[in-house]
Write an enzyme that holds these catalytic residues in place. Structure first.
Site, PDB file in Angstrom:
ATOM      1  N   HIS A   1      34.194  -7.686   8.425  1.00  0.00           N
ATOM      2  CA  HIS A   1      34.010  -7.680   9.872  1.00  0.00           C
ATOM      3  C   HIS A   1      32.744  -6.935  10.289  1.00  0.00           C
ATOM      4  O   HIS A   1      32.385  -5.916   9.718  1.00  0.00           O
ATOM      5  CB  HIS A   1      35.232  -7.013  10.515  1.00  0.00           C
ATOM      6  CG  HIS A   1      35.199  -6.953  12.000  1.00  0.00           C
ATOM      7  ND1 HIS A   1      35.359  -5.786  12.707  1.00  0.00           N
ATOM      8  CD2 HIS A   1      35.022  -7.930  12.930  1.00  0.00           C
ATOM      9  CE1 HIS A   1      35.292  -6.043  14.001  1.00  0.00           C
ATOM     10  NE2 HIS A   1      35.091  -7.337  14.160  1.00  0.00           N
TER      11      HIS A   1
ATOM     12  N   HIS B   1      26.527  -5.667  17.615  1.00  0.00           N
ATOM     13  CA  HIS B   1      27.791  -5.638  18.354  1.00  0.00           C
ATOM     14  C   HIS B   1      27.699  -4.719  19.560  1.00  0.00           C
ATOM     15  O   HIS B   1      27.939  -5.123  20.689  1.00  0.00           O
ATOM     16  CB  HIS B   1      28.939  -5.201  17.440  1.00  0.00           C
ATOM     17  CG  HIS B   1      30.296  -5.393  18.058  1.00  0.00           C
ATOM     18  ND1 HIS B   1      30.770  -4.592  19.090  1.00  0.00           N
ATOM     19  CD2 HIS B   1      31.281  -6.293  17.796  1.00  0.00           C
ATOM     20  CE1 HIS B   1      31.979  -5.000  19.432  1.00  0.00           C
ATOM     21  NE2 HIS B   1      32.320  -6.022  18.668  1.00  0.00           N
TER      22      HIS B   1
END
Length: 276
Positions: A5, A41
């Protein structure tokens, strides 16, 4: 698939490759005009993770190309799937259209480049079904720039945790009835107990309906606890997205799971249904 991830720079990518991950998830940001910008992110993100790793998208795609091209000195045999988690929040319809077009252009220019030998499969992961214009534009552009044959390496995913019957209708409108991944999940900061597994179970049941075309694989995210990973495997998921790839692989290799599952390799088509 053990899907690492939030893989948004070269250092963490190497770390996850060394752990044995056979897939990665990368966050792609866009300008307000829809231009793909970087792997990033930002905050907030999953617990116990550094949210600000980043690298420009062109450099990132070139590096991925090196890692997934047989014969390249940097080649990593275990990297099979790249999930592109597209950060499309707030983009206009025109920007979504431009974003799909430009992502296709960048994959052609920086990942497949001249010889088209880079072999990874990509999942174009769009947050909401209301942003489906991105997928439509992406597919059209691949054909228009004569990279249509690379569609064999492209899959699609909506991550809004919505009712899949509605998602299927969007795919029908787009003319997509294969190469579809379906996912269910929640940030690792919130216990799975609060999310529940009913939707995940529904997706797996739908996948396994004889003749059903609109789900090839089902994965769960973001699972970092042994109890959650074990539960997901018992339900029959095809992949687990995690912050600890080696941990998930270790669970997969336990006798109670290894008798049914193994880590997927490049010989395992990520768009074909697995039959135990």
């Amino acid at each position: 698939f053990a899907l690492a991830h939030m893989v948004n720079d070269f250092d963490i990518l190497k770390s996850y490759m060394d752990e044995g991950a056979n897939g990665i998830e990368t966050d792609i940001t866009f300008t307000s005009e829809g231009e793909p910008e970087k792997a990033f992110h930002g905050v907030p993100c999953d617990c116990k993770r550094w949210c600000r790793r980043q690298v420009g998208i062109d450099d990132y795609l070139r590096h991925l190309s090196d890692l997934t091209t047989p014969g390249n000195p940097k080649f990593r045999d275990n990297l099979v799937v790249v999930v592109l988690d597209l950060k499309l929040n707030g983009l206009s319809e025109e920007a979504l259209r431009n974003g799909g077009l430009r992502l296709a252009d960048k994959l052609a220019a920086h990942y497949w480049s001249g010889n088209r030998k880079a072999r990874a499969y990509f999942i174009v992961s769009v947050p909401k079904t209301s942003e489906s214009e991105f997928m439509k534009s992406f597919r059209k552009e691949l054909d228009e720039i004569n990279f249509g044959e690379m569609s064999a390496k492209i899959g699609f995913d909506f991550t809004d945790n919505g009712e899949f019957s509605g998602t299927q209708k969007v795919y029908e409108t787009l003319g997509i009835d294969e190469h579809i991944w379906a996912s269910d999940g929640i940030t690792n900061c919130i216990p799975l107990l609060f999310r529940g597994i009913s939707r995940l179970e529904d997706l797996i049941h739908q996948r396994d309906e004889p003749g059903y075309k609109y789900i090839s694989k089902v994965y769960a995210w973001t699972y970092d606890k042994e109890s959650s990973v074990t539960l997901a495997l018992s339900l029959g998921v095809d992949g687990v997205m995690t912050n600890y790839a080696d941990f998930v692989i270790g669970i997969l290799n336990k006798p109670e799971h290894s008798s049914k599952y193994r880590l997927a390799t490049y010989e395992d088509n990520p768009f074909e249904k697995f039959t135990a």
